[in-house]
Scaffold this active site. Sequence first.
Site, mmCIF file in Angstrom:
data_model
loop_
_atom_site.group_PDB
_atom_site.id
_atom_site.type_symbol
_atom_site.label_atom_id
_atom_site.label_comp_id
_atom_site.label_asym_id
_atom_site.label_seq_id
_atom_site.Cartn_x
_atom_site.Cartn_y
_atom_site.Cartn_z
ATOM 1 N N HIS A 1 28.422 22.852 54.247
ATOM 2 C CA HIS A 1 29.377 23.617 53.437
ATOM 3 C C HIS A 1 28.975 23.650 51.967
ATOM 4 O O HIS A 1 29.134 24.657 51.290
ATOM 5 C CB HIS A 1 30.776 22.998 53.561
ATOM 6 C CG HIS A 1 31.497 23.433 54.804
ATOM 7 N ND1 HIS A 1 32.510 22.714 55.371
ATOM 8 C CD2 HIS A 1 31.356 24.532 55.570
ATOM 9 C CE1 HIS A 1 32.945 23.340 56.447
ATOM 10 N NE2 HIS A 1 32.259 24.439 56.590
ATOM 11 N N ARG B 1 19.650 43.640 62.041
ATOM 12 C CA ARG B 1 18.731 43.033 63.012
ATOM 13 C C ARG B 1 19.556 42.375 64.107
ATOM 14 O O ARG B 1 20.498 41.633 63.820
ATOM 15 C CB ARG B 1 17.859 41.993 62.320
ATOM 16 C CG ARG B 1 16.946 41.281 63.302
ATOM 17 C CD ARG B 1 15.973 40.389 62.610
ATOM 18 N NE ARG B 1 16.607 39.172 62.110
ATOM 19 C CZ ARG B 1 15.968 38.271 61.383
ATOM 20 N NH1 ARG B 1 14.713 38.472 61.029
ATOM 21 N NH2 ARG B 1 16.592 37.180 60.971
ATOM 22 N N GLU C 1 6.326 41.278 63.651
ATOM 23 C CA GLU C 1 6.171 39.889 63.205
ATOM 24 C C GLU C 1 5.407 39.040 64.211
ATOM 25 O O GLU C 1 5.263 37.840 64.014
ATOM 26 C CB GLU C 1 7.526 39.269 62.862
ATOM 27 C CG GLU C 1 8.574 39.353 63.953
ATOM 28 C CD GLU C 1 9.930 38.795 63.524
ATOM 29 O OE1 GLU C 1 10.034 38.125 62.494
ATOM 30 O OE2 GLU C 1 10.901 39.034 64.270
ATOM 31 N N ASN D 1 7.208 36.717 57.079
ATOM 32 C CA ASN D 1 7.421 35.264 57.203
ATOM 33 C C ASN D 1 6.893 34.772 58.549
ATOM 34 O O ASN D 1 6.118 33.826 58.633
ATOM 35 C CB ASN D 1 8.909 34.909 57.090
ATOM 36 C CG ASN D 1 9.563 35.503 55.863
ATOM 37 O OD1 ASN D 1 8.869 35.871 54.922
ATOM 38 N ND2 ASN D 1 10.868 35.615 55.864
ATOM 39 N N ASP D 2 7.333 35.456 59.608
ATOM 40 C CA ASP D 2 6.852 35.044 60.926
ATOM 41 C C ASP D 2 5.443 35.562 61.193
ATOM 42 O O ASP D 2 4.628 34.870 61.800
ATOM 43 C CB ASP D 2 7.806 35.541 62.018
ATOM 44 C CG ASP D 2 8.976 34.579 62.193
ATOM 45 O OD1 ASP D 2 8.731 33.358 62.138
ATOM 46 O OD2 ASP D 2 10.111 35.040 62.347
ATOM 47 N N ARG E 1 5.672 27.730 59.813
ATOM 48 C CA ARG E 1 6.181 28.060 58.477
ATOM 49 C C ARG E 1 7.052 26.966 57.874
ATOM 50 O O ARG E 1 7.363 26.993 56.696
ATOM 51 C CB ARG E 1 6.925 29.403 58.501
ATOM 52 C CG ARG E 1 8.245 29.420 59.244
ATOM 53 C CD ARG E 1 8.723 30.855 59.496
ATOM 54 N NE ARG E 1 9.908 31.192 58.733
ATOM 55 C CZ ARG E 1 10.639 32.289 58.916
ATOM 56 N NH1 ARG E 1 10.297 33.188 59.823
ATOM 57 N NH2 ARG E 1 11.688 32.532 58.191
ATOM 58 N N CYS F 1 10.408 43.441 55.355
ATOM 59 C CA CYS F 1 11.592 42.662 54.996
ATOM 60 C C CYS F 1 11.288 41.170 54.893
ATOM 61 O O CYS F 1 12.182 40.367 54.692
ATOM 62 C CB CYS F 1 12.723 42.911 55.984
ATOM 63 S SG CYS F 1 12.302 42.462 57.659
HETATM 64 C C1 PEP Z 1 10.350 37.479 58.817
HETATM 65 O O1 PEP Z 1 9.987 36.798 59.784
HETATM 66 O O2 PEP Z 1 9.577 37.904 57.945
HETATM 67 C C2 PEP Z 1 11.760 37.805 58.628
HETATM 68 C C3 PEP Z 1 12.157 38.642 57.685
HETATM 69 O O3 PEP Z 1 12.651 37.217 59.437
HETATM 70 P P1 PEP Z 1 13.153 35.703 59.339
HETATM 71 O O4 PEP Z 1 12.689 35.150 58.020
HETATM 72 O O5 PEP Z 1 14.637 35.798 59.441
HETATM 73 O O6 PEP Z 1 12.499 35.100 60.530
HETATM 74 MG MG MG Z 2 11.240 36.543 61.530
#
Ligand code: PEP
Ligand code: MG
Length: 658
Positions: A304, A447, A545, A568-569, A579, A616
């Site tokens: 929280h 998403r 991804e 990111n993925d 990651r 994204c």
């Molecule tokens: C990503 O993987 O780049 C992404 C935007 O999704 P998340 O960070 O939620 O896995």
């Molecule tokens: Mg992702």
Amino acid sequence: MERSTIVRVHEGLHARPATRFVKLAKGFESDVELVKDGKAVSAKSSVKLMLLAVKENQEVTVRANGADAIEAIEALIGYLENPHAGLDSEAGEAASDAPAAVAPQGASPIAVPAEGTAKLQGVAASEGVAIGPAFAHFPAEIEGPGRRLQADEIDGELERFRGAVASVQARMDRTLAEDSLSGGDRGIVAALRDIAADDSLTAGVEKFIRDGDDAVSAVIGAASSIAADFSAVDDHYLNARADDVHAVGRQICLVLLGQDEVSLETIPQGAILIADDIGAWDLARAPLKRIGGVVCGHGGATSHIAIIARSHGIPAVLGLGDKVNALRNAKVVAIDGNAGHVIVDPNEAARAEFATRVEAAAQERAGLKVFKHLTPSRADGTVIEVAANIGSLEEIEAAQEAGAMGVGLFRTELLFMRHMHLPSEEMQAETYSALAKAFAPHSVIVRTLDIGGDKPIAGIEFPDEENPFLGWRGIRMCLDRPDIFKKQLRALLRAAIHGNIKVMLPMVAEIGEVTRTRALVAECAAELKAEGVPHAAFDLGVMIETPAAVLIAPALAKEVAFFSIGTNDLTQYIMAADRLNPTVAKLNDVTNPAVMAAIELTARAGVAAGIMVGMCGEAAGRPDLIPIFIKMGLTELSMSPASIQRAKKTIAAMAAEK
Ligand code: PEP
Ligand code: MG
């Protein structure tokens, strides 16, 4: 009189449904009980109801005795059989306590602190950097005096206790009435107020007092016993309520002792609040605008405290454990909420470095405001959409304030994670509709649920997996659970009539995942049509991804309306580098030629097929990479609201160079 039924409340009578059930029961004069497996509890106490642990599909009996017993039984059985009928909409409440998801990103890059300073590592729970005077908040444990009452003192002590409860409730009501309280904070305080008002606690304390205990000892005894019951239930959500019971008990004791909680009211401007643990209620009603940062021994990224800190843009490092004691006597503290670092009494060099970073961030923020309303475009006039990544309705305002041209990623998992039951179609439809309306005519890309065994949620049983990141997650899980997935798709179809909703699938690795989703969407649309429920079609796209998605991008592009690259993925899967694992952080680099080649392959396939290619992942907000992505053909970049104006500036500068 009594009647039995099978409970159809999804996930059973957990906190929120229990509160609703109690609200309904309290509307009747009759005494009402709920009976399960021969055990009867008052239907007018949410604590007792929760502890009865009534699950979905269990048989229970509602028993009522009084003038309006028939009506009471009818209404309560009606709720248990069809919880969505009649009562206040679930949507408003649910939306209001959805968490803030993505913290505003600090404007400066993460710098390594200067040599010769003690640096503690905790959990990076809310982004940003801060340096300020330390404000240590380590309130002492309250101990009951253990005084035995004389018989003639008992009535007076009962009165004193009731007065203390009334005063705590009144304080909570005042907090709830404050306009400054955000929706999320309000949900947290309201839950605590429910506990303060609950018969289980008051009746328990009064029993101890009648048996001769002084009021403070009685409150400690009763609160500990209820907290122990919550801790014993085999349910993480209920276990966490034990802390709430202790927090409420503490407030009542302080009133009884005539003491004020070591108040956060006096926190100086820009101070760093340091505590072993802070009650969510204490933080929510603290002067948050004055707090420069938060450091705690307890807590993690989803506690929280983290949620409150993120939604107010306060940098926070939590989960320091015993290391927090090193800060008890600190004078000045510097924190880096991006890296999870805390520096105790930084030396001159570190102070100067932090002051520079904080100042640079403030100056940059001020100078970027002129870009808020800019619609950036390429030299050839093509508009580049700079959109926001958000995860809750509370973040709409920050995104709009920043000048977001819609939402490029609405992460729906927070809707699912915050509650102890799966969110209903109704609640989801309300949430997605509110988003669509807020950003129309810009698009809102929602998403679909992207969750796996590393972040379990109530209502979905995840198998134990050796490698959850390579396991049953995202679209894989959703396609195996059409009962969950279809609710989300139906809600999205319903929301699409309110604006420009687009839907994006996470973790796609095969074309079959898209075609199977399309079939489910068609099935949902046909059902809604047959039911006469208004709905509209939406564009369906995919996140790119996984390496598999990159390698089949040309074929995938023919099946979908857009791509959004999840760097990111994508980076972790291309580089085979977790990651979340700091030891392989160096490999987890989006600028690695292998990752950049994957992004380029994707962009080329999308552009050739004439579909929109966006991004994204975190890289979308990097000013050093934005020109490269735009040259590759990306026309949409979605990022934390805090990065939007800088990204617009970068694109404008790029176009001006031509
Ligand atoms: C990503 O993987 O780049 C992404 C935007 O999704 P998340 O960070 O939620 O896995
Ligand atoms: Mg992702």
